[in-house]
Design an enzyme around this catalytic site. Structure first.
Site, PDB file in Angstrom:
ATOM      1  N   ASP A 174     -14.795   2.687   7.720  1.00  0.00           N
ATOM      2  CA  ASP A 174     -13.749   3.389   7.075  1.00  0.00           C
ATOM      3  C   ASP A 174     -14.598   4.206   6.345  1.00  0.00           C
ATOM      4  O   ASP A 174     -14.136   5.686   6.067  1.00  0.00           O
ATOM      5  CB  ASP A 174     -12.646   2.704   6.723  1.00  0.00           C
ATOM      6  CG  ASP A 174     -11.681   3.728   6.206  1.00  0.00           C
ATOM      7  OD1 ASP A 174     -11.033   4.336   6.646  1.00  0.00           O
ATOM      8  OD2 ASP A 174     -11.494   3.672   4.995  1.00  0.00           O
TER       9      ASP A 174
ATOM     10  N   LYS B  49      -8.179  -1.710   6.101  1.00  0.00           N
ATOM     11  CA  LYS B  49      -8.676  -2.026   4.928  1.00  0.00           C
ATOM     12  C   LYS B  49      -7.628  -3.143   4.257  1.00  0.00           C
ATOM     13  O   LYS B  49      -8.030  -4.122   3.742  1.00  0.00           O
ATOM     14  CB  LYS B  49      -8.656  -0.996   3.720  1.00  0.00           C
ATOM     15  CG  LYS B  49      -9.702  -0.101   3.894  1.00  0.00           C
ATOM     16  CD  LYS B  49      -9.784   1.102   3.300  1.00  0.00           C
ATOM     17  CE  LYS B  49      -8.779   2.252   3.643  1.00  0.00           C
ATOM     18  NZ  LYS B  49      -8.898   3.481   2.966  1.00  0.00           N
TER      19      LYS B  49
ATOM     20  N   HIS C 203       0.820  -1.132   0.045  1.00  0.00           N
ATOM     21  CA  HIS C 203       0.058   0.036  -0.005  1.00  0.00           C
ATOM     22  C   HIS C 203       0.752   1.392  -0.033  1.00  0.00           C
ATOM     23  O   HIS C 203       2.036   1.336   0.572  1.00  0.00           O
ATOM     24  CB  HIS C 203      -0.947   0.052   1.154  1.00  0.00           C
ATOM     25  CG  HIS C 203      -1.853   1.227   1.205  1.00  0.00           C
ATOM     26  ND1 HIS C 203      -3.137   1.107   0.587  1.00  0.00           N
ATOM     27  CD2 HIS C 203      -1.795   2.556   1.797  1.00  0.00           C
ATOM     28  CE1 HIS C 203      -3.593   2.380   0.693  1.00  0.00           C
ATOM     29  NE2 HIS C 203      -2.843   3.052   1.405  1.00  0.00           N
TER      30      HIS C 203
ATOM     31  N   ARG D 269     -14.490  12.628   8.312  1.00  0.00           N
ATOM     32  CA  ARG D 269     -13.228  13.356   8.516  1.00  0.00           C
ATOM     33  C   ARG D 269     -12.888  14.167   7.351  1.00  0.00           C
ATOM     34  O   ARG D 269     -12.335  15.453   7.875  1.00  0.00           O
ATOM     35  CB  ARG D 269     -12.155  12.230   8.650  1.00  0.00           C
ATOM     36  CG  ARG D 269     -12.053  11.432   9.635  1.00  0.00           C
ATOM     37  CD  ARG D 269     -10.999  10.226   9.553  1.00  0.00           C
ATOM     38  NE  ARG D 269      -9.863  10.584   9.157  1.00  0.00           N
ATOM     39  CZ  ARG D 269      -8.881   9.956   8.357  1.00  0.00           C
ATOM     40  NH1 ARG D 269      -9.332   8.498   8.036  1.00  0.00           N
ATOM     41  NH2 ARG D 269      -7.676  10.145   8.242  1.00  0.00           N
TER      42      ARG D 269
ATOM     43  N   SER E 105      -7.327   3.622   9.267  1.00  0.00           N
ATOM     44  CA  SER E 105      -7.883   3.752   8.183  1.00  0.00           C
ATOM     45  C   SER E 105      -7.115   2.874   7.291  1.00  0.00           C
ATOM     46  O   SER E 105      -7.861   2.060   6.388  1.00  0.00           O
ATOM     47  CB  SER E 105      -8.154   5.070   7.542  1.00  0.00           C
ATOM     48  OG  SER E 105      -8.561   5.152   6.197  1.00  0.00           O
TER      49      SER E 105
HETATM   50  N1  URA Z   1      -5.709   6.815   2.793  1.00  0.00           N
HETATM   51  C1  URA Z   1      -6.611   6.255   3.640  1.00  0.00           C
HETATM   52  O1  URA Z   1      -7.195   5.235   3.025  1.00  0.00           O
HETATM   53  N2  URA Z   1      -6.839   6.885   4.461  1.00  0.00           N
HETATM   54  C2  URA Z   1      -6.613   7.589   5.263  1.00  0.00           C
HETATM   55  O2  URA Z   1      -6.986   8.046   6.250  1.00  0.00           O
HETATM   56  C3  URA Z   1      -5.530   8.571   4.491  1.00  0.00           C
HETATM   57  C4  URA Z   1      -5.137   8.024   3.302  1.00  0.00           C
END
Ligand code: URA
Ligand code: CA
Length: 433
Positions: free
Chosen positions: A161, A187, A82, A168, A183
């Site tokens: 999320d 995932k 990621h 947010r 966050s």
């Molecule tokens: N990428 C994400 O998936 N979540 C965040 O909070 C910031 C970047």
């Protein structure tokens, strides 16, 4: 349990328990806790921070808020990768076949993402016929057969999320390390990875503007990964200028193919070796990062990685002719050069603004509903530290309209030519806890 008491507890700087965090995430996902209370809690977290234990509990609660993908029927250690975001980041397109070609399974779920250019899925869809919507069963079958598939994220992955990120975004609580870390990691964990490689970018084009902040985020995510039983490593990389030379969907697919043919831009190739080596070590296909790098080099030079990309395209219904004739997807109507106004050395190439220029051409989307023009984008001919002569092309603009005055103006404003500049250091740190 009452939400108001939990907000007060966090506001007073105390740590929330596992049960309290699970209560909050479950009730919020089910629309029982209203946005106004959640907003107050997010702001309290922003100011009061969270302990490692709280962040891990938050991450696991969010991961468990929806579908948990089970990849256990795929043999081997599944390593996910990621990036916290960048401009012109083509690494996933290269790493998926490259890492798979040395025997490490890559079962990747990717997003489309908002932002300057499309996400990995948009890039792959610029290959005619390429399908990213594949059932979980077919996905697993393909990876078992070919070691690699890159598909769209299932709709029910970490719904907490999705809801929290939207909140947010409108409550000035995006740039909080515990919230970003939970966050991202929720995932990754819900997507079924056994091990995770993180590319934490820093610089103008990134979330984390300073190296220190990026390191803090990386350490936090590595710790969450380890505490939740996933081996995790992170790289702190530079995103002060775009990565590689191509920015835009088809252009980046072509750049990936060139890289897999051994003709990629130096910084992009290096980034792929660094991230790829970590993936290979975590997948236990090599003992050391050095040994892993040698394996990847051999796969690139021998054509094994390119053959794997061809196989991946074929498995997902794409037109494999793109491997031999990559120009076939460069269908923008106009290709226009941006000439340098003076001679000198490129001293600045502001990543996020260059990304915005690509988005203005149609390469990215600002809202989920917008469509993407796969063919448009930018191809850089000069990067920071390169000498340039007045009139020489700084970059080529691929566009479907000739009305690009605003794009050119933005680009000129964000490409500085001066007397001298060092090439920025690509990798600032490697974090393995
Ligand atoms: N990428 C994400 O998936 N979540 C965040 O909070 C910031 C970047
Ligand atoms: Ca690129």
């Amino acid at each position: 349990m009452r939400m108001v008491d939990l907000i007060e507890k966090k506001r007073n700087g105390l740590a929330l328990t596992k049960e309290e965090i699970h209560f909050i995430i479950e009730e919020y996902t089910n629309d029982v806790i209203p946005d106004y209370q959640m907003s107050a809690l997010l702001m309290a977290i922003f100011y009061e921070d969270m302990t490692n234990e709280e962040i891990t509990n938050l991450t696991l609660a969010m991961a468990n808020s929806g579908e948990m993908i089970d990849l256990s029927s795929i043999e081997g250690i599944k390593v996910d990768k990621h990036s916290t975001g960048g401009v012109g980041d083509t690494t996933t397109l290269i790493l998926a076949p490259l890492v798979a070609s040395v025997g490490a399974p890559v079962a990747k779920m990717s997003g489309r993402g908002l932002g300057y250019t499309g996400g990995t899925l948009d890039k792959l869809e610029s290959i005619p016929g390429f399908k990213v919507e594949i059932s979980d069963e077919d996905f697993i079958e393909i990876v078992n057969k070919s070691q690699v598939a890159v598909i769209g994220q299932s709709g029910d992955l970490a719904p907490a999320d999705k809801k929290l990120y939207a909140l947010r975004d409108v409550t000035a609580t995006v740039d909080s390390i515990p919230l970003i870390a939970s966050s991202i990691m929720s995932k990754k964990i819900a997507a079924g990875a056994n091990a995770i490689v993180l590319d934490v970018t820093t610089g103008d084009g990134a979330f984390m503007k300073s190296i220190d902040e990026a390191k803090r985020l990386a350490h936090t995510m590595v710790r969450i990964g380890e505490l939740s039983g996933r081996k995790t490593m992170a790289v702190i990389s530079d995103m002060s200028q775009p990565l590689g030379e191509a920015i835009g969907n088809s252009l980046e697919v072509v750049e990936a193919i060139e890289t897999l043919k051994g003709q990629g831009p130096e910084d992009l190739v290096e980034m792929c070796y660094v991230l790829g080596s970590q993936m290979v070590v975590l997948a236990k296909k090599a003992e050391t990062l050095e040994e892993a790098r040698e394996l990847l080099k051999e796969a690139l030079i021998s054509g094994k990685a390119l053959a794997k990309f061809r196989e991946m395209i074929e498995n997902q219904g794409g037109d494999t002719r793109v491997i031999d004739q990559p120009e076939m997807i460069l269908t923008a109507q106009y290709a226009m050069d941006l000439p340098a106004k003076t001679s000198g050395v490129v001293t600045k190439l502001v990543a996020n603004e260059i990304g915005i220029a690509a988005m203005m051409l149609g390469a990215g989307r600002q809202t989920k509903e917008e469509s993407i023009d796969h063919a448009v984008g930018l191809k850089l001919h000069k990067k920071i530290g390169d000498a340039v002569v007045e009139g020489e092309s700084l970059l080529t603009i691929y566009s479907n309209t000739q009305a690009i005055e605003a794009v050119k103006e933005l680009l000129y404003k964000n490409i500085e030519i001066g007397v001298s500049a060092e090439e920025p250091q690509l990798i600032h740190d490697i974090i393995t806890e």
